[in-house]
Scaffold this motif. Structure first.
Motif: not given
Length: 455
Positions: A3-4, A8-15, A174-177
């Motif tokens: 999930i982490r 991370t990948l979804l957050f990075t893709l969105l931004v 870091i955020f997902s962790f």
């Protein structure tokens, strides 16, 4: 994929997508600005050229060419062409970069201003008039410095986008962790819980968030599991004890019978006693199997439409067949006009077993061996009461009367194993009904069942 990593990948893709749209927007509007700015310069050059050559105060074409070649603000690869009303070239800067046909000339005369491209060359055409003349002026050049700035901007935006995506990726890690740290803590705590330490609980935390809800839900599940394990251990303990008593009696009677020769009558008495003990074991085993089977809810799919009054009469008939000395009175105070109101959705075998058990208890614990059964009709449910004038139940025992293997303190030698009422309650629960008991010591007991018409 964890999930982490997924977060991370979804957050990075969105931004990254948002940043890309932002960078492309900046590049697009910057390109529009360059285009408009260069067109205005071309148009200004066209007006200045025609004014100097054919305006009120003119200069010679040779001098204009000399000035045009040496001025600081001259455009890269610039060319100026001026046509008169006969489509004849009356001035050309002499570089031969531009080719214009009659169709474009006519378009300029109609639209007054035209802007178009030939390869990298950008051209502005204007229609200039005064009191005596009508001119079509074309100014063209290559925006070398504008395109250079655009390329530089594209490079800056590309590098900036890439750097920001990398920064966002590591920030997302870091955020997902940090976001999943409470779940990791819950996982570690859950891993420590086994069948031998079900008393442990997950730390819920102080924040009112989904993690606390998850921990709270898991703790509630552990409470149910712990209660189920406790009930299972109690069930096994009581079942072992209840089975041991008749088996011990059977073994003792057989040993006594084998010690010495006895008469036929004595052997028959022993066999009769063994038969009674065997029947007691069979009844106990059937009760245990029924109790275990109901806990899996496997009979829920066998529900049919039943006529409740007929089911009560069937239960009475079967019980009197085995105990003809019992007295069972069934009363229906108000019969509905429509027979359909007597029907209920349920399992016939289970409900009949409940009715037989409650009728038998009423007769068994009553000196007169009789019980009164009343079926009443409520708007959305049936109410069935079983009333006897028996020995009653001690007030302290009432809260435990539906527990498996529990028997009231005043039952004495009256046979039984304490399974019937727990079975009855479980069956009524499966039918989404309720069962209550009211008893007064030495006066009698009333058990009331509420069964919904539809569920």
């Amino acid at each position: 994929m964890t999930i982490r990593t997924r977060l991370t990948l979804l957050f990075t893709l969105l931004v990254a997508t948002l940043l890309l749209v932002f960078c492309l927007s900046i590049y697009y509007f910057s390109s529009l600005h360059r285009k408009n700015e260069f067109y205005n310069r071309l148009k200004a050059e066209a007006y200045a050229s025609v004014e100097l050559l054919f305006g009120k105060e003119t200069i010679s074409p040779e001098l204009f060419k000399l000035l045009d070649r040496n001025q600081i603000t001259v455009l890269y690869a610039e060319e100026i062409i001026i046509y008169n009303y006969l489509n004849e070239i009356i001035y050309e800067s002499g570089t031969d970069y531009l080719a214009v046909d009659n169709e474009i000339l006519n378009q300029v005369r109609l639209e007054k201003e035209v802007y178009f491209k030939q390869g990298q060359r950008e051209i502005a055409g204007i229609f200039y008039t005064d009191k005596y003349n009508r001119y079509v002026v074309f100014t063209s050049a290559i925006d070398k410095y504008g395109y250079s700035k655009q390329a530089n901007l594209a490079l800056i935006l590309s590098v900036g986008w890439l750097v920001m995506v990398l920064v966002v990726f590591y920030a997302g890690r870091i955020f997902s962790f940090n976001a999943l740290q409470p779940i990791t803590r819950v996982i570690r705590q859950v891993a420590k819980i086994t069948a031998s330490n079900l008393n442990l609980r997950v730390e819920e935390g102080k924040n009112e968030d989904e993690i606390k809800q998850l921990a709270n839900t898991f703790n509630e599940m552990l409470n149910r599991l712990e209660e189920a394990f406790r009930a299972q251990r109690s069930f096994i303990s009581h079942a072992s004890h209840e089975l041991r008593t008749p088996l011990t009696a059977i073994s003792g009677q057989i040993e006594v019978a084998l010690l010495a020769d006895q008469s036929v009558a004595e052997y028959k008495a022993v066999l009769t006693s063994l038969h009674e003990d065997t029947q007691d074991i069979i009844r106990l085993s059937n009760g245990l199997l029924s109790l275990a089977g109901l806990s899996t809810d496997t009979l829920l799919t066998r529900y049919t439409s039943l006529r409740l009054d007929e089911l009560l009469w069937q239960a009475r008939s079967e019980l009197l067949g085995s105990h003809p000395d019992y007295t069972i009175r069934i009363r229906l105070p108000e019969m509905p006009e429509d027979d359909a109101a007597l029907f209920i959705n349920g399992n016939a075998l289970l409900l009949k077993a409940v009715f037989i058990n409650l009728m038998e208890n009423g007769c068994k614990f009553s000196p007169k061996k009789q019980v009164k059964v009343e079926l009443a009709f409520e708007p959305q449910a049936f109410r069935i009461t079983f009333t006897d004038e028996g020995i009653g139940i001690v007030a302290e025992d009432l809260p435990h009367i539906f527990e498996p293997f529990f028997r009231a303190a005043n039952v004495g030698t009256i046979p039984g194993h304490g399974i019937g009422l727990s079975l009855a309650r479980r069956i009524i629960d499966l039918h989404q009904g309720s069962i209550t008991i009211h008893s007064v010591l030495k006066q009698g007991t009333t058990i009331a069942i509420i069964l919904p018409r539809h569920f």
